[in-house]
Design an enzyme around this catalytic site. Structure first.
Site, mmCIF file in Angstrom:
data_model
loop_
_atom_site.group_PDB
_atom_site.id
_atom_site.type_symbol
_atom_site.label_atom_id
_atom_site.label_comp_id
_atom_site.label_asym_id
_atom_site.label_seq_id
_atom_site.Cartn_x
_atom_site.Cartn_y
_atom_site.Cartn_z
ATOM 1 N N ASP A 1 0.801 -1.256 0.194
ATOM 2 C CA ASP A 1 0.152 -0.127 -0.313
ATOM 3 C C ASP A 1 1.037 0.895 0.302
ATOM 4 O O ASP A 1 2.336 1.270 0.644
ATOM 5 C CB ASP A 1 -0.808 -0.403 1.245
ATOM 6 C CG ASP A 1 -2.505 -0.612 1.349
ATOM 7 O OD1 ASP A 1 -2.960 -1.083 -0.428
ATOM 8 O OD2 ASP A 1 -2.862 -1.050 2.005
ATOM 9 N N ARG B 1 -1.042 -1.036 -9.056
ATOM 10 C CA ARG B 1 -2.952 -0.419 -8.203
ATOM 11 C C ARG B 1 -2.901 1.236 -8.476
ATOM 12 O O ARG B 1 -2.227 1.219 -7.735
ATOM 13 C CB ARG B 1 -3.393 -0.674 -6.673
ATOM 14 C CG ARG B 1 -4.259 -0.228 -6.706
ATOM 15 C CD ARG B 1 -4.539 -0.378 -4.640
ATOM 16 N NE ARG B 1 -4.835 -1.501 -4.791
ATOM 17 C CZ ARG B 1 -4.337 -2.342 -3.003
ATOM 18 N NH1 ARG B 1 -4.064 -1.864 -2.891
ATOM 19 N NH2 ARG B 1 -3.844 -3.440 -2.781
#
Length: 306
Positions: A132, A182
């Site tokens: 992340d 992502r």
């Protein structure tokens, strides 16, 4: 304006206590968070996988300040991955990891070592890891750790945030074959010097970044709930001749479940981002800031007795 207010509330211990003790808050949290325990995460994952969705799991917690806490977070991921593999939920389920939860802010080597252990456990379980991204001050550090991890675990995924001015360049560097990226809009409050401030500017950046990733040789993961961005993603997939196996959409747990189902029914790969754990408050506030329309549901649930 509303986004700034919500982000400020995410840092308020008084607001956190109010939310945690208000009637019916638990029902609200359950919409966005799978639960507190590993078993809760597995239960939610099983339901989603049975519905044809892929999953990425995030054990909530960030800004870790002690090695003991970082080690505990690592151990939770190791436990989770072992259970996912044992339950036959991999490779459909992977994990998302925040380096700040593994010690990044005080010991980058410790964070790397912990992340490497998680990547090894994911590999043994037949799945992978996505790192992340957090606020802009950690971007360079996170990408450096990513580069090191990919030497032994090349499928380790990256997250890039379209609201950062640097992201187009990062997309170009990470659009090579085998690279999983992502692309999200971003949910942290950032200064104008490093980030676009208006929704229009962020949307335009998202599309530019999407074009770079979809035209490259990597594996784009389009994280968005925005109907316009989803439609553009579908269009770009056709334009760049990408079949469903060469990219995916990603959405948050509890957000637009019918749209997730529609995309699956249309043959697309859709991965649901499933958070779990005790430290749900900061996560929930950022989700509200990212999509303030969620605040309506949240407030109704706090005052409703139904």
């Amino acid at each position: 304006m509303l986004r700034s207010v919500i982000l400020a509330a995410s840092r308020s211990s008084q607001v956190e206590r109010l939310v945690a003790t208000a009637p019916f808050t638990r029902d609200v949290v359950r919409r966005f968070v799978a639960g507190a325990a590993t078993d809760d995460a597995l239960r939610a994952t099983r339901g989603l996988v049975d519905d044809g969705l892929a999953v990425t799991l995030d054990h909530l917690g960030e800004d870790t300040v002690t090695p003991e806490h970082a080690t505990a977070t690592r151990d939770e991921y190791l436990k989770l991955l072992k259970m996912l593999g044992g339950a036959g939920l991999t490779p459909a389920a992977e994990v998302s990891v925040k380096l700040s939860a593994l010690g990044q802010l005080f010991d980058e080597q410790l964070a790397y070592d912990n992340a490497r252990a998680i990547c090894a456990a994911a590999d043994a379980a037949g799945t992978t890891v996505t790192l992340d991204m957090e606020d802009h001050t950690t971007t360079d550090s996170t990408l450096e750790v990513l580069e090191k991890l990919r030497k032994d675990f090349p499928s380790t995924g990256a997250v890039l945030q379209a609201y950062l001015r640097r992201t187009e360049s990062d997309c170009r560097e990470l659009s090579s074959a085998g690279s999983r990226v992502r692309l999200c809009k971003g949910a942290y409050k950032e200064p104008e010097s490093v980030a676009y401030q208006s929704a229009r500017e962020v949307d335009k950046s998202y599309v530019r970044c999407m074009n770079i990733l979809m035209s490259g040789d990597g594996y784009p993961m389009l994280a968005t709930h925005d109907p316009r961005m989803i439609a553009i993603g579908e269009d770009r997939a056709r334009w760049f001749d990408r079949g469903p196996e060469r990219f995916e959409f990603q959405m948050l747990y509890g957000i637009r479940p019918e749209e997730q189902k529609r995309l699956v029914d249309d043959g697309y790969t859709v991965r649901t981002y499933v958070p779990y754990g005790d430290e749900w408050y900061g996560y929930l506030m950022r989700r509200l800031a990212e999509r303030p329309a969620n605040l309506v549901f949240f407030c109704r649930s706090l005052i409703s007795k139904k």
